[in-house]
Design a protein around this motif. Structure first.
Motif, PDB file in Angstrom:
ATOM      1  N   UNK A  42       0.840  -1.209   0.000  1.00  0.00           N
ATOM      2  CA  UNK A  42       0.000   0.000   0.000  1.00  0.00           C
ATOM      3  C   UNK A  42       0.872   1.256   0.000  1.00  0.00           C
ATOM      4  N   UNK A  43       1.847   1.302   0.929  1.00  0.00           N
ATOM      5  CA  UNK A  43       2.686   2.508   1.021  1.00  0.00           C
ATOM      6  C   UNK A  43       3.588   2.660  -0.201  1.00  0.00           C
ATOM      7  N   UNK A  44       3.997   1.529  -0.783  1.00  0.00           N
ATOM      8  CA  UNK A  44       4.786   1.579  -2.015  1.00  0.00           C
ATOM      9  C   UNK A  44       3.992   2.316  -3.095  1.00  0.00           C
ATOM     10  N   UNK A  45       2.745   1.921  -3.272  1.00  0.00           N
ATOM     11  CA  UNK A  45       1.902   2.531  -4.314  1.00  0.00           C
ATOM     12  C   UNK A  45       1.615   4.002  -4.012  1.00  0.00           C
ATOM     13  N   UNK A  46       1.316   4.304  -2.749  1.00  0.00           N
ATOM     14  CA  UNK A  46       1.009   5.694  -2.384  1.00  0.00           C
ATOM     15  C   UNK A  46       2.203   6.595  -2.692  1.00  0.00           C
ATOM     16  N   UNK A  47       3.408   6.170  -2.287  1.00  0.00           N
ATOM     17  CA  UNK A  47       4.601   6.991  -2.539  1.00  0.00           C
ATOM     18  C   UNK A  47       4.943   7.014  -4.029  1.00  0.00           C
TER      19      UNK A  47
ATOM     20  N   UNK B  77       3.401 -12.712  -1.410  1.00  0.00           N
ATOM     21  CA  UNK B  77       2.235 -12.720  -2.321  1.00  0.00           C
ATOM     22  C   UNK B  77       1.376 -11.469  -2.095  1.00  0.00           C
ATOM     23  N   UNK B  78       1.127 -11.156  -0.815  1.00  0.00           N
ATOM     24  CA  UNK B  78       0.300  -9.969  -0.519  1.00  0.00           C
ATOM     25  C   UNK B  78       0.985  -8.688  -0.986  1.00  0.00           C
ATOM     26  N   UNK B  79       2.291  -8.628  -0.789  1.00  0.00           N
ATOM     27  CA  UNK B  79       3.061  -7.446  -1.212  1.00  0.00           C
ATOM     28  C   UNK B  79       2.979  -7.262  -2.730  1.00  0.00           C
ATOM     29  N   UNK B  80       3.319  -8.306  -3.450  1.00  0.00           N
ATOM     30  CA  UNK B  80       3.312  -8.221  -4.920  1.00  0.00           C
ATOM     31  C   UNK B  80       1.879  -8.004  -5.432  1.00  0.00           C
ATOM     32  N   UNK B  85      -2.118  -4.573  -7.946  1.00  0.00           N
ATOM     33  CA  UNK B  85      -3.449  -3.936  -7.924  1.00  0.00           C
ATOM     34  C   UNK B  85      -3.314  -2.418  -7.994  1.00  0.00           C
ATOM     35  N   UNK B  86      -2.318  -1.881  -7.290  1.00  0.00           N
ATOM     36  CA  UNK B  86      -2.087  -0.431  -7.280  1.00  0.00           C
ATOM     37  C   UNK B  86      -1.667   0.080  -8.645  1.00  0.00           C
ATOM     38  N   UNK B  87      -0.767  -0.645  -9.309  1.00  0.00           N
ATOM     39  CA  UNK B  87      -0.282  -0.227 -10.635  1.00  0.00           C
ATOM     40  C   UNK B  87      -1.426  -0.281 -11.667  1.00  0.00           C
ATOM     41  N   UNK B  88      -2.202  -1.361 -11.581  1.00  0.00           N
ATOM     42  CA  UNK B  88      -3.344  -1.478 -12.498  1.00  0.00           C
ATOM     43  C   UNK B  88      -4.331  -0.332 -12.256  1.00  0.00           C
ATOM     44  N   UNK B  89      -4.610  -0.059 -10.977  1.00  0.00           N
ATOM     45  CA  UNK B  89      -5.567   1.005 -10.644  1.00  0.00           C
ATOM     46  C   UNK B  89      -5.062   2.379 -11.080  1.00  0.00           C
ATOM     47  N   UNK B  90      -3.758   2.565 -11.026  1.00  0.00           N
ATOM     48  CA  UNK B  90      -3.185   3.874 -11.367  1.00  0.00           C
ATOM     49  C   UNK B  90      -3.051   4.113 -12.853  1.00  0.00           C
ATOM     50  N   UNK B  91      -2.809   3.032 -13.613  1.00  0.00           N
ATOM     51  CA  UNK B  91      -2.537   3.203 -15.049  1.00  0.00           C
ATOM     52  C   UNK B  91      -3.699   2.808 -15.966  1.00  0.00           C
ATOM     53  N   UNK B  92      -4.661   2.036 -15.451  1.00  0.00           N
ATOM     54  CA  UNK B  92      -5.790   1.640 -16.305  1.00  0.00           C
ATOM     55  C   UNK B  92      -6.606   2.874 -16.682  1.00  0.00           C
ATOM     56  N   UNK B 103     -11.647   1.072  -7.745  1.00  0.00           N
ATOM     57  CA  UNK B 103     -10.398   0.385  -8.107  1.00  0.00           C
ATOM     58  C   UNK B 103     -10.130  -0.829  -7.209  1.00  0.00           C
ATOM     59  N   UNK B 104      -9.396  -1.839  -7.734  1.00  0.00           N
ATOM     60  CA  UNK B 104      -8.997  -2.985  -6.897  1.00  0.00           C
ATOM     61  C   UNK B 104      -8.144  -2.544  -5.716  1.00  0.00           C
ATOM     62  N   UNK B 105      -7.350  -1.476  -5.937  1.00  0.00           N
ATOM     63  CA  UNK B 105      -6.485  -0.977  -4.867  1.00  0.00           C
ATOM     64  C   UNK B 105      -7.327  -0.462  -3.701  1.00  0.00           C
ATOM     65  N   UNK B 106      -8.412   0.234  -4.028  1.00  0.00           N
ATOM     66  CA  UNK B 106      -9.310   0.745  -2.987  1.00  0.00           C
ATOM     67  C   UNK B 106     -10.041  -0.394  -2.278  1.00  0.00           C
ATOM     68  N   UNK B 107     -10.353  -1.457  -3.026  1.00  0.00           N
ATOM     69  CA  UNK B 107     -10.994  -2.634  -2.423  1.00  0.00           C
ATOM     70  C   UNK B 107     -10.064  -3.229  -1.349  1.00  0.00           C
TER      71      UNK B 107
END
Lengths: 217, 221
Positions: A42-47, B77-80, B85-92, B103-107
């Motif tokens: 989460x923090x990786x993505x936020x930053x 697994x959770x980290x990756x 999910x964050x990258x997909x949510x940010x770039x889709x 977004x999946x990231x918000x979920x």
């Protein structure tokens, strides 16, 4: 009972963490590991999006015409990239450069901020006339007593923190008065901590019994 | 190189930030703002370093099949998964921002990160209760003062004491008393602590800027 998959996930994870109250167990460890992994991600993505994309990328490559590119940000990115050398033991010492930059900036910034906000402002708010008046110009006994109390408490509290002189005699007596004020402060802080934790606990119970099980109206 | 350069960087940045308080404009203020932007970027890399380190440690543990290595698989697994999910949510293109409610990231944030974080802190309520028992045994004068102060602050800040004593004491006596404690004795104690902190931070900051304190570059000469 809720049919929302998200609520179910949240509820099971909540129960997993609460299971630690019984004792350390695999269910708790699983939830703890999920929390570690998810929070790091989460923090990786936020930053990444807030600092790297919004600040750095759109700073160097502005999306709108007419905005000057800030090429000096590249130096910050190079400095930041040097921090990753810590992962390579042979050149790990280079990571001290960006670290020194952060430490130096924090030291310089905090030195002045704390000197003004925690030092000068607090002293100025304490060194007030002890005789207080109401808006109408009459003697205000409650405010006067409060101002005297704050002055004595601050002064004796500082005496307690002064360890270069032995706490004996008049000095020791003043330090003991300071302890009294500090204990009241710690008591209040403790009370607030208890209340905030209880508030969170009530929130989690509310989530389990209302949102998940639907037992509360 | 290994010691002199970091000390010089610490000194220059420290002096720039300290002096720019007195001279906010001109080249000094401009340098401070540039340094401030650099800090924002370096912070992002620092978080990356932490994340990469966590991944490295987890993978080593999995590779060596150390004790409880299965939990390291969960962490990795959770980290990756969260980053993906964050990258997909940010770039889709269908999402405006990675924080959009759909977004999946918000979920993940709403249903995993937030409940786990809140429960981690909520669980402390039980340990605070046992700590309260130890603290509130009032074995000496200081503990008694702490007990009385926390009792009135807790009972006054929520309408508990005023409700219990309503038949005897009308109005908001306990709420007002808790307010009085916070306004005067607690303010005095907090000020003494705040001034002490200010003096401590000033001294340690000066030591860092002048290169007397060198623990951040490994210590020693």
């Amino acid at each position: 009972m809720s049919l929302d998959i998200g609520v179910w996930i949240g509820a099971l994870l909540t129960l997993g963490i609460f299971s630690f109250l019984y004792r350390d167990n695999p269910f708790y460890k699983l939830c703890e590991s999920i929390f570690v992994g998810v929070s790091a991600g989460y923090w990786f993505c936020v930053f990444f999006f807030d600092n790297m994309v919004r600040k750095f990328y759109f700073g160097v490559f502005p999306s709108e015409a007419g905005i000057e590119p800030k090429y000096f940000l590249i130096v910050g990115a190079v400095l930041g990239a040097l921090m990753l050398t810590r992962l390579i033991p042979s050149i790990g010492w280079i990571s001290r450069w960006p670290l020194s930059f952060i430490v130096g900036a924090t030291a310089g910034l905090y030195m002045m901020l704390f000197f003004v906000s925690n030092g000068l402002n607090q002293v100025a708010d304490t060194m007030l006339p002890l005789y207080r008046e109401t808006a109408g110009g009459d003697f205000d006994p409650a405010e006067t007593l409060g101002t005297i109390l704050v002055f004595i408490g601050t002064f004796t509290g500082l005496i307690y923190f002064f360890f270069s002189k032995e706490h004996k005699g008049l000095f020791g007596g003043a330090a003991r008065v300071g302890i009294f004020f500090l204990m009241v402060t710690f008591g209040a802080a403790f009370g607030y901590t208890v209340m905030s934790r209880m508030s969170l606990l009530i929130g989690r119970m509310d989530f389990l019994f209302r949102d998940w099980l639907g037992l509360l109206g | 190189m290994r010691r002199e350069v970091p000390l010089l960087i610490t000194f220059i940045t420290g002096v720039v930030f300290a002096l720019s308080y007195f001279i906010p404009g001109g080249w000094l203020g401009q340098t401070e703002r540039v340094f401030g932007d650099w800090i924002t970027i370096v912070q992002a890399f620092a978080v990356w370093l932490g994340v990469l380190n966590l991944l490295k440690i987890s993978l080593i543990k999995i590779q060596r099949k150390e004790h409880d290595w299965g939990y390291s698989v969960v962490i990795a697994v959770c980290l990756v998964g969260t980053i993906a999910a964050g990258m997909y949510s940010g770039f889709a293109p269908q999402f405006e921002s990675f924080r959009d409610p759909e977004t999946p990231f918000n979920f993940i944030f709403r249903n995993i990160f937030a409940p786990l974080g809140a429960t981690m802190f909520a669980i402390l309520a039980f340990y605070v209760a046992s700590a309260s028992y130890r603290a509130f045994r009032a074995r000496n004068r200081e503990a008694t003062i702490l007990l009385i102060a926390s009792f009135f602050v807790m009972g006054g800040r929520v309408p508990l004491l005023d409700s219990i004593f309503m038949p005897i004491i009308d109005g908001t006596f306990f709420a007002d008393f808790a307010g009085w404690i916070m306004s005067y004795p607690v303010t005095a104690g907090q000020r003494a602590i705040a001034i002490g902190i200010a003096l401590g931070i000033m001294a340690s900051s000066l030591r860092v800027i002048l290169g007397i304190e060198r623990s951040h570059i490994g210590g020693g000469n």
